[in-house]
Enzyme design. Structure first.
Site, short mmCIF file in Angstrom:
data_model
loop_
_atom_site.label_atom_id
_atom_site.label_comp_id
_atom_site.label_asym_id
_atom_site.label_seq_id
_atom_site.Cartn_x
_atom_site.Cartn_y
_atom_site.Cartn_z
N LEU A 33 0.82 -1.21 0.00
CA LEU A 33 0.00 0.00 0.00
C LEU A 33 0.86 1.27 0.00
O LEU A 33 1.91 1.34 0.64
CB LEU A 33 -0.94 -0.01 1.22
CG LEU A 33 -1.89 -1.20 1.31
CD1 LEU A 33 -2.84 -1.03 2.50
CD2 LEU A 33 -2.68 -1.40 0.02
N HIS A 37 -3.33 4.36 -2.44
CA HIS A 37 -4.30 3.50 -1.76
C HIS A 37 -4.94 4.24 -0.58
O HIS A 37 -6.13 4.10 -0.32
CB HIS A 37 -3.62 2.22 -1.22
CG HIS A 37 -3.13 1.30 -2.29
ND1 HIS A 37 -1.80 0.99 -2.45
CD2 HIS A 37 -3.80 0.61 -3.24
CE1 HIS A 37 -1.66 0.14 -3.45
NE2 HIS A 37 -2.85 -0.10 -3.96
N GLN A 148 -7.64 6.50 -10.32
CA GLN A 148 -7.66 7.07 -11.68
C GLN A 148 -6.41 6.67 -12.49
O GLN A 148 -6.46 6.62 -13.71
CB GLN A 148 -7.74 8.59 -11.58
CG GLN A 148 -7.83 9.28 -12.93
CD GLN A 148 -7.31 10.70 -12.86
OE1 GLN A 148 -7.85 11.51 -12.13
NE2 GLN A 148 -6.27 11.00 -13.60
N GLN A 153 -8.50 0.03 -16.28
CA GLN A 153 -9.00 -1.01 -15.38
C GLN A 153 -10.39 -0.62 -14.84
O GLN A 153 -11.31 -1.44 -14.81
CB GLN A 153 -8.01 -1.19 -14.22
CG GLN A 153 -8.53 -2.04 -13.09
CD GLN A 153 -7.44 -2.39 -12.10
OE1 GLN A 153 -6.77 -3.41 -12.26
NE2 GLN A 153 -7.24 -1.56 -11.09
O1 PAF Z 1 -5.10 -2.33 -9.23
C1 PAF Z 1 -4.88 -3.34 -8.55
O2 PAF Z 1 -4.14 -3.32 -7.55
C2 PAF Z 1 -5.50 -4.66 -8.94
O3 PAF Z 1 -5.63 -4.75 -10.31
C3 PAF Z 1 -6.85 -4.92 -8.24
C4 PAF Z 1 -7.83 -3.81 -8.54
C5 PAF Z 1 -6.63 -5.02 -6.75
C6 PAF Z 1 -7.42 -6.25 -8.72
O4 PAF Z 1 -6.58 -7.30 -8.37
#
Ligand code: PAF
Length: 280
Positions: A33, A37, A148, A153
């Site tokens: 993290l 995060h 972002q 994703q």
């Molecule tokens: O962005 C990430 O860390 C990963 O792709 C996620 C969203 C945790 C999915 O495993």
């Protein structure tokens, strides 16, 4: 803060939370993290929901030539960060809890996942949509919070959620940058000081793109050429793609539509792959 490792325990906890009439916000992470995060956790806390952070390095989203074993793992620091940020529960399952022997079911999104990172990482988004479908089924959150920096994703997950009618909100939280303008990310943490210096060219390119669009440039060709040129001036930085896309569909655009188009960048800095982007 509760730390949960198994699916039945997680289901039990979320049932209790829902029975209390509380909403659930999920912040999915792969651990290691960083301040990006923390911004997701803070946004989730602010929503008033009970916040669950999942920590699971998902092997399925790594390609055969990508270093899953070498992905950074900092479990103690991650728990300290979650405690400090007043997360309600951390879900940190082992790989076998999620993909037991004989596992054989996958979820794919076949449009938004194809361009950009989908070209150079052809199995990546299948791994992401599969783990998301599983996490949404296990936790059953009201909302998921995503960064972002990983806008493709987020677009792919949003599309999967809509197509499969999961009924979960996707909240995208702005990118957090360090003092030099480099987006926080697990991979950018691996940069040496001199690589970090080289990588600041990404931010310079984004600033130039912003200036050009603000000055009225609408040709994607011109913008892509300028951004590619700026990045190309650094010897150790190699462009994977520079593209201007529709922010919802990730489809390449011919003309910039302010408020709708996004500049998408992926580069190698030596052997470290970085992505970044800018809403135009
Ligand atoms: O962005 C990430 O860390 C990963 O792709 C996620 C969203 C945790 C999915 O495993």
């Amino acid at each position: 803060m509760q730390k949960i490792a198994t699916v039945p325990e997680m289901r039990r906890l979320t049932r209790e939370i829902r029975a209390r009439g509380e909403k659930i916000a999920l912040v999915p992470t792969m651990g290691a993290l960083h301040p990006g995060h923390v911004a997701l956790i803070e946004a989730a806390k602010k929503s008033g929901a009970t916040v669950i952070v999942s920590i699971f390095a998902n092997p399925l989203q790594f390609g055969p030539n990508e270093d899953f074993a070498g992905y950074p793992r900092t479990p103690d620091a991650d728990l300290a960060i979650c405690t400090e940020a007043q997360v309600d529960a951390v879900f940190a399952p082992a790989v076998e809890e999620i993909y037991p022997r004989g596992y054989s079911s996958y979820v794919t999104e076949d449009a938004y996942s194809k361009p950009l990172c989908g070209i150079s990482r052809p199995t990546h988004f299948r791994g992401v949509t599969t783990i998301f479908a599983k996490l949404l089924n296990i936790v059953r959150p009201d909302a998921v919070f995503m960064g972002q920096k990983d806008i493709q994703q987020a677009a792919v997950v949003r599309k999967m959620i809509a197509d499969l009618q999961f009924g979960v909100d996707v909240v995208v939280v702005p990118t957090v940058r360090d003092a030099e303008g480099l987006a926080h990310g697990v991979r950018s943490r691996a940069l040496t000081n001199s690589q970090r210096q080289e990588a600041t060219v990404i931010k310079q390119a984004l600033v130039k793109a912003r200036e050009m669009v603000d000055a009225g440039v609408r040709s994607t060709d011109r913008l892509v050429a300028e951004v590619t040129h700026i990045i190309g001036q650094r010897r150790r930085v190699r462009v994977i793609y520079v593209s201007i896309v529709d922010s919802t569909t990730m489809e390449a655009e011919r003309e910039i539509v302010p408020g709708k188009s996004w500049l998408m960048i992926a580069v190698w800095v030596d052997e470290v792959r970085l992505i970044d982007n800018l809403p135009l």
